[in-house]
Design a protein around this motif. Structure first.
Motif, PDB file in Angstrom:
ATOM      1  N   ARG A   6      -5.634   8.408  -5.035  1.00  0.00           N
ATOM      2  CA  ARG A   6      -7.011   8.900  -5.067  1.00  0.00           C
ATOM      3  C   ARG A   6      -7.843   8.246  -3.955  1.00  0.00           C
ATOM      4  N   ILE A   7      -7.692   6.950  -3.761  1.00  0.00           N
ATOM      5  CA  ILE A   7      -8.418   6.240  -2.698  1.00  0.00           C
ATOM      6  C   ILE A   7      -8.001   6.761  -1.327  1.00  0.00           C
TER       7      ILE A   7
ATOM      8  N   SER B 169      -4.316   5.452  -8.635  1.00  0.00           N
ATOM      9  CA  SER B 169      -5.570   5.042  -8.004  1.00  0.00           C
ATOM     10  C   SER B 169      -5.420   4.957  -6.492  1.00  0.00           C
TER      11      SER B 169
ATOM     12  N   THR C 191      -3.902  -1.343  -3.142  1.00  0.00           N
ATOM     13  CA  THR C 191      -3.873  -0.835  -4.519  1.00  0.00           C
ATOM     14  C   THR C 191      -2.464  -0.386  -4.890  1.00  0.00           C
TER      15      THR C 191
ATOM     16  N   ARG D 283      -0.572   0.364  -8.782  1.00  0.00           N
ATOM     17  CA  ARG D 283      -1.537   1.328  -9.320  1.00  0.00           C
ATOM     18  C   ARG D 283      -1.516   2.535  -8.397  1.00  0.00           C
TER      19      ARG D 283
ATOM     20  N   ALA E  87      -6.159   1.479  -0.059  1.00  0.00           N
ATOM     21  CA  ALA E  87      -5.161   2.246  -0.789  1.00  0.00           C
ATOM     22  C   ALA E  87      -3.801   1.563  -0.750  1.00  0.00           C
TER      23      ALA E  87
END
Length: 147
Positions: free
Chosen positions: A32-33, A29, A21, A26, A18
């Motif tokens: 969410r991760i 995303s 990312t 991002r 995460a």
């Protein structure tokens, strides 16, 4: 003990992914991760993982799953035999008999004609009052296509 360690490692790896990312801009995303990676550590903290590990290694629990499976097979087998035999007994037969012996079986069927038009008799010919103009468009289309 091993299950808790594995869940903690999975959560740490997910949080690392995460961060990478998020570094790549991002953020949605990454969030969410991070949410998915926090689930295993949350399960460890609530004690569910320990309970599942104890259940997975317990012969009594596996015997219980076997008994539940046997019960399910008995239910499924009796349902299949009941369907093959043709019904559940008197209940379905009585319902079928009541449907056949209905006082007005077509009472709930929608009427095709208007309320003022009388029902057609079996030997009567249909009237040609307005039917020719109803089919004129259809006839024009059929003639256009050579039918």
């Amino acid at each position: 003990m091993i299950a808790e360690t594995v869940c903690s490692a999975v959560s740490a790896a997910g949080l690392g992914i995460a961060v990478v990312t998020a570094y790549r801009k991002r953020f949605l995303s990454a969030a969410r991760i991070a949410a998915y990676s926090l689930v295993p550590i949350g399960l460890v903290m609530t004690g569910i993982v320990g309970w599942l590990a104890d259940t997975a290694l317990s012969p009594t629990a596996w015997a219980g799953f076997g008994v539940l499976g046997a019960a399910w097979l008995l239910f499924a087998g009796t349902r299949a035999a009941e369907r093959r035999r043709g019904g559940a007994g008197a209940g379905r037969k009585a319902a079928g008999r009541a449907e056949r012996d209905a006082v007005a079986p077509a009472a709930s069927a929608p009427s095709l004609g208007g309320a003022s038009r009388p029902a057609a008799r079996p030997g009567a010919e249909p009237r040609s009052g307005g039917s020719s103009e109803d089919f004129s468009d259809i006839e024009a289309i059929l003639k256009k296509h050579g039918i």
